[in-house]
Scaffold this active site. Sequence first.
Site, PDB file in Angstrom:
ATOM      1  N   HIS A 196      74.008  38.999  20.920  1.00 54.42           N
ATOM      2  CA  HIS A 196      72.694  39.028  21.561  1.00 54.42           C
ATOM      3  C   HIS A 196      71.708  38.115  20.836  1.00 54.42           C
ATOM      4  O   HIS A 196      70.697  37.722  21.410  1.00 54.42           O
ATOM      5  CB  HIS A 196      72.155  40.465  21.687  1.00 54.42           C
ATOM      6  CG  HIS A 196      71.904  41.164  20.393  1.00 54.42           C
ATOM      7  ND1 HIS A 196      72.845  41.950  19.775  1.00 54.42           N
ATOM      8  CD2 HIS A 196      70.807  41.223  19.602  1.00 54.42           C
ATOM      9  CE1 HIS A 196      72.342  42.466  18.666  1.00 54.42           C
ATOM     10  NE2 HIS A 196      71.105  42.036  18.541  1.00 54.42           N
ATOM     11  N   ASP A 226      79.901  41.837  21.111  1.00 51.13           N
ATOM     12  CA  ASP A 226      78.551  41.373  20.765  1.00 51.13           C
ATOM     13  C   ASP A 226      78.689  40.465  19.548  1.00 51.13           C
ATOM     14  O   ASP A 226      78.484  40.884  18.414  1.00 51.13           O
ATOM     15  CB  ASP A 226      77.659  42.570  20.471  1.00 51.13           C
ATOM     16  CG  ASP A 226      76.199  42.186  20.239  1.00 51.13           C
ATOM     17  OD1 ASP A 226      75.891  40.985  20.306  1.00 51.13           O
ATOM     18  OD2 ASP A 226      75.387  43.094  19.992  1.00 51.13           O
ATOM     19  N   GLY A 306      66.031  43.400  13.436  1.00 53.47           N
ATOM     20  CA  GLY A 306      66.145  42.311  12.474  1.00 53.47           C
ATOM     21  C   GLY A 306      67.438  42.353  11.701  1.00 53.47           C
ATOM     22  O   GLY A 306      67.867  41.361  11.120  1.00 53.47           O
ATOM     23  N   SER A 308      70.291  42.833  13.111  1.00 53.13           N
ATOM     24  CA  SER A 308      71.351  42.392  14.015  1.00 53.13           C
ATOM     25  C   SER A 308      72.152  41.241  13.444  1.00 53.13           C
ATOM     26  O   SER A 308      71.589  40.272  12.913  1.00 53.13           O
ATOM     27  CB  SER A 308      70.745  41.940  15.348  1.00 53.13           C
ATOM     28  OG  SER A 308      70.400  43.038  16.138  1.00 53.13           O
ATOM     29  N   SER A 324      75.389  45.378  15.692  1.00 54.41           N
ATOM     30  CA  SER A 324      75.036  45.188  17.096  1.00 54.41           C
ATOM     31  C   SER A 324      73.723  45.888  17.414  1.00 54.41           C
ATOM     32  O   SER A 324      72.706  45.254  17.668  1.00 54.41           O
ATOM     33  CB  SER A 324      76.148  45.716  18.001  1.00 54.41           C
ATOM     34  OG  SER A 324      75.772  45.680  19.364  1.00 54.41           O
TER      35      SER A 324
END
Length: 357
Positions: A196, A226, A306, A308, A324
Amino acid sequence: MGTLATALLLQHANAAPSGEGSTSASAAKRLSAASATRLVAPLASQLGDAYGGAFYDTEKRQLVVNVAGGGDEAGAQVRRAGAVARSVTRSAGELKAATKTLKSRATVSGTSWSIDPRTNQVLVTADRTVTGERWDRLEKTVESLGAGVARIQKSKGEFKPFAAGGDAIFGGGARCSLGFNVTAGDGSPAFLTAGHCGVAAQQWSQDPNGAPIGTVQAATFPGDGDFALVTYDDPATDAPSVVNTGNGQPTQIVRAADAAVGLEVFRMGSTTGLRDGAVTGLNATVNYPEGTVSGLIQTDVCAEPGDSGGALFTGDGSAIGLTSGGSGDCTAGGETFFQPVTTALAAVGATMGDGGN
């Protein structure tokens, strides 16, 4: 630019939870988490329809393998491999079939499900947005699976990807975290991060307004994962296969490895730094507002926006996952989901940064 960090890699023993069925540990070996994880796939293949999942008992340092039927020989196969055979009611195939029913009947935003081998059930989680008709739909679907096949738990937070803010990377107004340095299929230096993040911006930098250092080559989100592969724009970039501890003592990443329920793990992200916890479920499906993502690892490790793309790894240097999303934060806790590194590497044709796997 190193990858993500760990400060104190102190492993805390967690007693294996008591699930249904009986166990036989007479010939069980004491195994490292990495060795136990490597036993799972061949045992699952040998047991076939009798395989009911597996988890790692960190206190006893043993691999526990669920056996659903299969007679005495199935249990004997497990014991010969050095694991603990545990008799359960439902096979992994039956639990997987239950998740397919959930997918077809109860795919609503704010829900997730994963297989929990410790309880021999499917764990269904609903965040605080799941109310009214959506809650009724979820509850009726779980009931239709049969008594004891699945259980529902409520989460106080909301499921969402944790993009906003290892090492921080910036692109398209978003902040994420660099996961692991890898070698792309053409031999160029690259890194993995969350998908993402990869679909949010094509180029990424080390500073909010800095010059780009990397370009997205592949990104998957939502759907079957992801994850994103970003190649460094400078082919001479030094991209060591380490997790940057931030205290001058980087942790060497020596391999990519599959997760196992019960495995103790560490997560590093640019917002909340180093956190630890355990794997609580595999093959998780999460219904984010942006869409459904499947094939994830579920944990009790906290994370916040943040984080991720940040690295999930073990104290012995195994790369496990990429952050994720999830619910909650590092004050209240919650569930966090990770993209398995092994499937991300296979999908993009990359290897770990030192050229190994």
